[in-house]
Design a protein around this motif. Structure first.
Motif, short mmCIF file in Angstrom:
data_model
loop_
_atom_site.label_atom_id
_atom_site.label_comp_id
_atom_site.label_asym_id
_atom_site.label_seq_id
_atom_site.Cartn_x
_atom_site.Cartn_y
_atom_site.Cartn_z
N ASN A 244 0.83 -1.21 0.00
CA ASN A 244 0.00 0.00 0.00
C ASN A 244 0.87 1.26 0.00
O ASN A 244 2.10 1.18 -0.07
N ASP A 245 0.22 2.40 0.13
CA ASP A 245 0.95 3.67 0.07
C ASP A 245 1.85 3.89 1.27
O ASP A 245 2.74 4.75 1.23
N LYS A 246 1.61 3.15 2.35
CA LYS A 246 2.45 3.27 3.54
C LYS A 246 3.70 2.38 3.46
O LYS A 246 4.52 2.39 4.37
N GLY A 247 3.82 1.63 2.38
CA GLY A 247 4.96 0.74 2.25
C GLY A 247 4.82 -0.55 3.03
O GLY A 247 5.82 -1.18 3.39
N GLU A 248 3.57 -0.96 3.30
CA GLU A 248 3.30 -2.20 4.03
C GLU A 248 2.44 -3.12 3.17
O GLU A 248 1.67 -2.65 2.32
N LEU A 249 2.58 -4.41 3.40
CA LEU A 249 1.79 -5.38 2.65
C LEU A 249 0.34 -5.35 3.13
O LEU A 249 0.07 -5.34 4.33
N GLU A 250 -0.57 -5.38 2.19
CA GLU A 250 -1.99 -5.26 2.48
C GLU A 250 -2.71 -6.49 1.94
O GLU A 250 -2.51 -6.90 0.80
N ALA A 251 -3.56 -7.10 2.79
CA ALA A 251 -4.26 -8.32 2.39
C ALA A 251 -5.44 -8.01 1.49
O ALA A 251 -6.03 -6.93 1.56
N ASN A 252 -5.75 -8.97 0.64
CA ASN A 252 -6.95 -8.90 -0.18
C ASN A 252 -8.12 -9.43 0.66
O ASN A 252 -8.10 -10.57 1.13
N VAL A 253 -9.15 -8.59 0.88
CA VAL A 253 -10.26 -8.96 1.76
C VAL A 253 -10.96 -10.23 1.29
O VAL A 253 -11.29 -11.12 2.10
N ALA A 254 -11.20 -10.34 -0.01
CA ALA A 254 -11.88 -11.52 -0.55
C ALA A 254 -11.06 -12.78 -0.29
O ALA A 254 -11.61 -13.83 0.07
N GLU A 255 -9.74 -12.68 -0.46
CA GLU A 255 -8.87 -13.83 -0.21
C GLU A 255 -8.89 -14.20 1.27
O GLU A 255 -8.87 -15.39 1.62
N THR A 256 -8.91 -13.21 2.15
CA THR A 256 -8.94 -13.47 3.59
C THR A 256 -10.20 -14.24 3.98
O THR A 256 -10.14 -15.22 4.73
N ILE A 257 -11.35 -13.81 3.45
CA ILE A 257 -12.61 -14.50 3.74
C ILE A 257 -12.56 -15.92 3.20
O ILE A 257 -12.98 -16.88 3.88
N LEU A 258 -12.05 -16.08 1.98
CA LEU A 258 -11.99 -17.40 1.36
C LEU A 258 -11.09 -18.35 2.15
O LEU A 258 -11.47 -19.49 2.43
N TYR A 259 -9.91 -17.87 2.54
CA TYR A 259 -8.97 -18.72 3.28
C TYR A 259 -9.45 -19.03 4.69
O TYR A 259 -9.08 -20.06 5.26
N SER A 260 -10.27 -18.15 5.27
CA SER A 260 -10.72 -18.34 6.64
C SER A 260 -11.96 -19.22 6.72
O SER A 260 -12.32 -19.69 7.81
N LEU A 261 -12.63 -19.45 5.59
CA LEU A 261 -13.91 -20.15 5.59
C LEU A 261 -13.80 -21.59 6.09
O LEU A 261 -14.47 -21.98 7.06
#
Length: 280
Positions: A244-261
């Motif tokens: 992201n603009d802060k120079g940190e890795l940002e998760a994809n929300v859809a991927e997070t939901i999918l992996y957590s299901l």
């Protein structure tokens, strides 16, 4: 990955942590094996004939017991009973096709060393599923737990490297086909070479069936500041995070939901069953 990461330490969001801990094909496969396999364990394991297991170590004896409760279950009855052994009251439960009323005296099979394992000794007694067959099914969730264990260890390592790892660029020096396949696609081993802060040459290895991930000859690498032989290729991280603009890795929300299901359903479902069994 075009943007540069900021210098460590970096913030790692909960979404990205979930992706790193639960993401990846083998991690998800492990949770599926565990979740599906535990259903069989609950269904068949609870109805297993535990007396058969204990008979390997000790022969049962007979004592007189008293029926304290009766519950009809389909074509049989579940009896609660108690017996007095050397002044100590022991309680048990068993299925039987034979009718007994509360207060009836029944012959109970039990063990001297483990009197809690017992059953009513009557004709038509339901002995349950053979112990070896019922618990032999536990091999499926055990395989799943092995996958999960190593995947979570790898996820914890990734979280540390994303938080504290030094960033550099690695050059692809070798691509090797492995004997593994995922979704009928060949898994390839990619070897990247990079130099650490001391100028020593190190290697980072990534295995994947998604060949488009490494379409470039150079990839961003994060390595341990004190043990540079520990490293990860950023584009190989689960969930396809982006800077992201802060120079940190940002998760994809859809991927997070999918992996957590799948892990979420497995933990909640089997945790609820375990809680119910412990209370019962």
């Amino acid at each position: 990955m075009n943007k540069k990461l900021k210098n460590p330490p970096r913030d790692v969001s909960w979404g990205l942590r979930l992706n790193l801990l639960f993401g990846g094909f083998f991690n998800q496969l492990g949770w599926f094996f565990f979740g599906f396999g535990m259903i069989q364990v609950w269904v068949f394991g609870i109805n297993a004939d535990y007396l058969e297991y204990h008979k390997f170590f000790e022969q049962p004896i007979e004592s007189l017991g008293t029926v304290t409760g009766v519950v009809a279950e389909r074509d049989s009855f579940r009896y609660s009973y108690e017996m007095n052994i050397d002044g100590t009251v022991h309680r048990g439960s068993a299925l039987s096709n034979q009718k007994h009323d509360v207060g009836h005296k029944v012959v109970v099979y039990h063990f001297i060393k483990n009197p809690q394992w017992s059953e009513i000794h009557t004709r038509g007694v339901y002995r349950g599923i053979p112990f070896t067959i019922a618990w032999g099914l536990s091999i499926v969730p055990m395989i799943g737990l092995i996958f999960i264990f190593f995947s979570i260890l790898r996820g914890k390592k990734s979280i540390f490297l994303v938080t504290n790892g030094n960033e550099t660029t690695g050059k692809l020096i070798d691509t090797e086909a492995t004997s593994m396949r995922v979704n009928k696609q060949r898994v390839y081993k990619y070897t990247f070479e990079f130099k650490d802060d001391l100028g020593n040459t190190q290697q980072a290895i990534a295995k994947t069936h998604l060949r488009h991930i490494f379409s470039n000859n150079e990839e961003a690498i994060l390595y341990h500041p004190l043990r540079p032989n520990q490293s990860i290729v950023v584009d190989h991280l689960p969930g396809n995070p982006r800077v992201n603009d802060k120079g940190e890795l940002e998760a994809n929300v859809a991927e997070t939901i999918l992996y957590s299901l799948v892990p979420g359903l497995a933990i909640f479902g089997h945790g609820t069953v375990l809680f119910y069994i412990l209370l019962a």
